[in-house]
Design a protein around this motif. Structure first.
Motif, mmCIF file in Angstrom:
data_model
loop_
_atom_site.group_PDB
_atom_site.id
_atom_site.type_symbol
_atom_site.label_atom_id
_atom_site.label_comp_id
_atom_site.label_asym_id
_atom_site.label_seq_id
_atom_site.Cartn_x
_atom_site.Cartn_y
_atom_site.Cartn_z
ATOM 1 N N GLU A 174 0.919 -1.154 -0.034
ATOM 2 C CA GLU A 174 0.122 -0.176 -0.050
ATOM 3 C C GLU A 174 0.921 1.160 0.000
ATOM 4 O OE1 GLU A 174 -3.279 2.157 2.805
ATOM 5 O OE2 GLU A 174 -2.992 0.228 3.291
ATOM 6 N N GLY A 175 1.890 1.272 0.704
ATOM 7 C CA GLY A 175 2.945 2.432 0.710
ATOM 8 C C GLY A 175 3.590 2.931 -0.670
ATOM 9 N N VAL A 176 3.878 1.647 -1.568
ATOM 10 C CA VAL A 176 4.437 1.966 -2.821
ATOM 11 C C VAL A 176 3.212 2.472 -3.453
ATOM 12 C CG1 VAL A 176 5.674 0.963 -4.611
ATOM 13 C CG2 VAL A 176 6.440 0.321 -2.410
ATOM 14 N N GLY A 177 2.046 1.798 -3.397
ATOM 15 C CA GLY A 177 0.842 2.096 -4.029
ATOM 16 C C GLY A 177 0.578 3.696 -3.873
ATOM 17 N N GLN A 178 0.918 4.278 -2.818
ATOM 18 C CA GLN A 178 0.665 5.691 -2.387
ATOM 19 C C GLN A 178 1.717 6.691 -3.209
ATOM 20 O OE1 GLN A 178 0.469 6.707 1.720
ATOM 21 N NE2 GLN A 178 -0.710 4.969 2.362
ATOM 22 N N ILE A 179 2.711 6.040 -3.439
ATOM 23 C CA ILE A 179 3.759 6.765 -4.261
ATOM 24 C C ILE A 179 3.338 6.841 -5.587
ATOM 25 C CG2 ILE A 179 6.342 6.628 -4.988
ATOM 26 C CD1 ILE A 179 7.094 5.079 -2.498
ATOM 27 N N VAL A 180 3.040 5.727 -6.096
ATOM 28 C CA VAL A 180 2.711 5.770 -7.615
ATOM 29 C C VAL A 180 1.304 6.498 -7.703
ATOM 30 C CG1 VAL A 180 1.802 4.428 -9.709
ATOM 31 C CG2 VAL A 180 3.523 3.386 -8.071
ATOM 32 N N ASP A 181 0.494 6.442 -7.047
ATOM 33 C CA ASP A 181 -0.794 7.803 -7.038
ATOM 34 C C ASP A 181 -0.313 8.870 -6.897
ATOM 35 O OD1 ASP A 181 -2.255 5.237 -6.905
ATOM 36 O OD2 ASP A 181 -2.855 5.439 -4.824
ATOM 37 N N HIS A 182 0.712 9.517 -5.990
ATOM 38 C CA HIS A 182 1.365 10.645 -6.028
ATOM 39 C C HIS A 182 1.899 11.233 -7.568
ATOM 40 C CE1 HIS A 182 3.467 14.223 -4.679
ATOM 41 N NE2 HIS A 182 4.576 13.520 -4.739
ATOM 42 N N LEU A 183 2.671 10.202 -7.820
ATOM 43 C CA LEU A 183 3.280 10.527 -9.164
ATOM 44 C C LEU A 183 2.445 10.660 -10.322
ATOM 45 C CD1 LEU A 183 6.506 8.231 -8.781
ATOM 46 C CD2 LEU A 183 6.414 10.740 -8.524
ATOM 47 N N VAL A 184 1.540 9.696 -10.508
ATOM 48 C CA VAL A 184 0.583 9.819 -11.630
ATOM 49 C C VAL A 184 -0.262 11.114 -11.360
ATOM 50 C CG1 VAL A 184 -1.710 8.659 -12.621
ATOM 51 C CG2 VAL A 184 0.510 7.351 -11.987
#
Length: 343
Positions: A174-184
């Motif tokens: 979930e933490g890495v998912g938050q990173i990708v969401d932020h970058l997108v």
């Protein structure tokens, strides 16, 4: 001229203060003073402060050897820590605080490039650690389960599937998912992930990247580079990208150390971060917060993980809890200066 009194003063000057001396100073029984010094609940806060002040004034130190022999308990929690990990160092600091609050102390045993988990754990057991708090262990789950028969095992930071062990961790995927969401959200589409190598933690974070990329319809742009948890791995990954035909717009690294290596390589090559490329780490360790890095990252809540780990150990030791428990904390994205709009 009383040379005898002076001599007696000199001879007694280095006499080690005893528990009885502290009790006499505050006018309490040795039993009451012992409760305070061992951190046992019962005495009032006013009494506790009086005793602690008297002990400090007298220079009294608990005789752990005598205490252990008398109680047949060491009240020690053994902690296995990777000496190269800034995040583990921060966890240990919070573990000390949490342990002291409940009358326990820590014994540390380190992992190094030449010292493996088995050696580290054997050392902890040799020092009569009552429970083992293992930070990011990589040993197979069945090995950890056997170890739990010798002393309660609490694993921190790693998911343990189908094993009767206590686990305290954050949801890494979930933490890495938050990173990708932020970058997108910043317009990034060419997002590269620098992997953490083998192990459950690396697997979970890699899966989080892949899942999030597919969720945003970017499955065909998934790109994972080999790496590990060191600055050197980040530098190698960055040099590989610099040698390629075109840079991505963002790089997500397995942890903050790896991300700092990425930053160093880009800085030496004159690539602007975040002007030309965004970089994100994971862990929110002490280095990531320095102004020279100001790294966007994900917090694993080190203080909360430490508190839950000590609580789990005490429940196993003092409250006879036998059922395994897993505590999964929600990670939190920390946006700093290494991410910006895609160019």
């Amino acid at each position: 001229m009383d040379d005898g009194g002076t001599a007696r003063h000199r001879n007694g000057a280095h006499k080690r203060p005893r528990l009885e001396d502290v009790a006499a100073r505050v006018g309490l029984s040795t039993a009451s003073v012992s409760l305070v010094l061992r951190g046992v609940a019962g005495p009032s806060e006013r009494t506790r402060q009086r005793v602690l002040k008297a002990a400090a004034d007298l220079g009294y130190q608990v005789d752990r050897t005598a205490s252990t022999l008398a109680s047949r308990r060491s009240r020690l929690l053994g902690v296995m820590v990777d000496i190269h990990s800034p995040f583990h160092a921060e966890l240990v600091e919070h573990l000390h605080t949490a342990a002291e609050e409940v009358g326990y102390d820590l014994v540390l045993s380190t992992l190094t490039r030449t010292r493996d988990e088995q050696t580290a754990v054997e050392t902890l057991l040799a020092f009569r650690s009552e429970a083992l708090i293992l930070l990011g262990p990589t040993s197979p789950a069945d090995v950890l389960a056997v170890l739990d028969n010798k002393a309660p095992v609490i694993t921190v930071g790693r998911r343990i599937a189908d094993a009767a062990l206590d686990v305290v961790r954050t949801a890494d995927d979930e933490g890495v998912g938050q990173i990708v969401d932020h970058l997108v959200g910043l317009g990034h589409r060419e997002i590269v992930y620098v992997d953490g190598g083998k192990g459950v933690i690396a697997t979970d974070r890699r899966r989080g990247y892949r899942t999030a990329m597919r969720r945003h319809g970017l499955g065909d742009r998934i790109r994972v580079l080999a790496g590990d948890n060191t600055e050197a791995a980040g530098e190698r990954a960055a040099r590989h990208l610099l040698d390629g035909p075109e840079l991505p717009t963002a790089v997500v690294a397995f942890n903050d150390q790896c991300a700092i290596g990425v930053l160093a390589a880009f800085t030496r090559a004159g690539v602007s971060v975040p002007g030309r490329i965004s970089v994100v780490g994971y862990d929110d360790d002490t280095l990531s917060r320095l102004s020279c890095f100001n790294l966007t990252t994900v917090s694993q809540s080190a203080r909360e993980q430490a508190r839950h780990a000590v609580t789990a150990a005490v429940e196993r030791l003092d409250q006879d809890r036998t059922e395994p428990r897993e505590v999964v904390l929600t990670p939190r994205l920390i946006v700093r200066g290494t991410t910006g709009q895609a160019v």
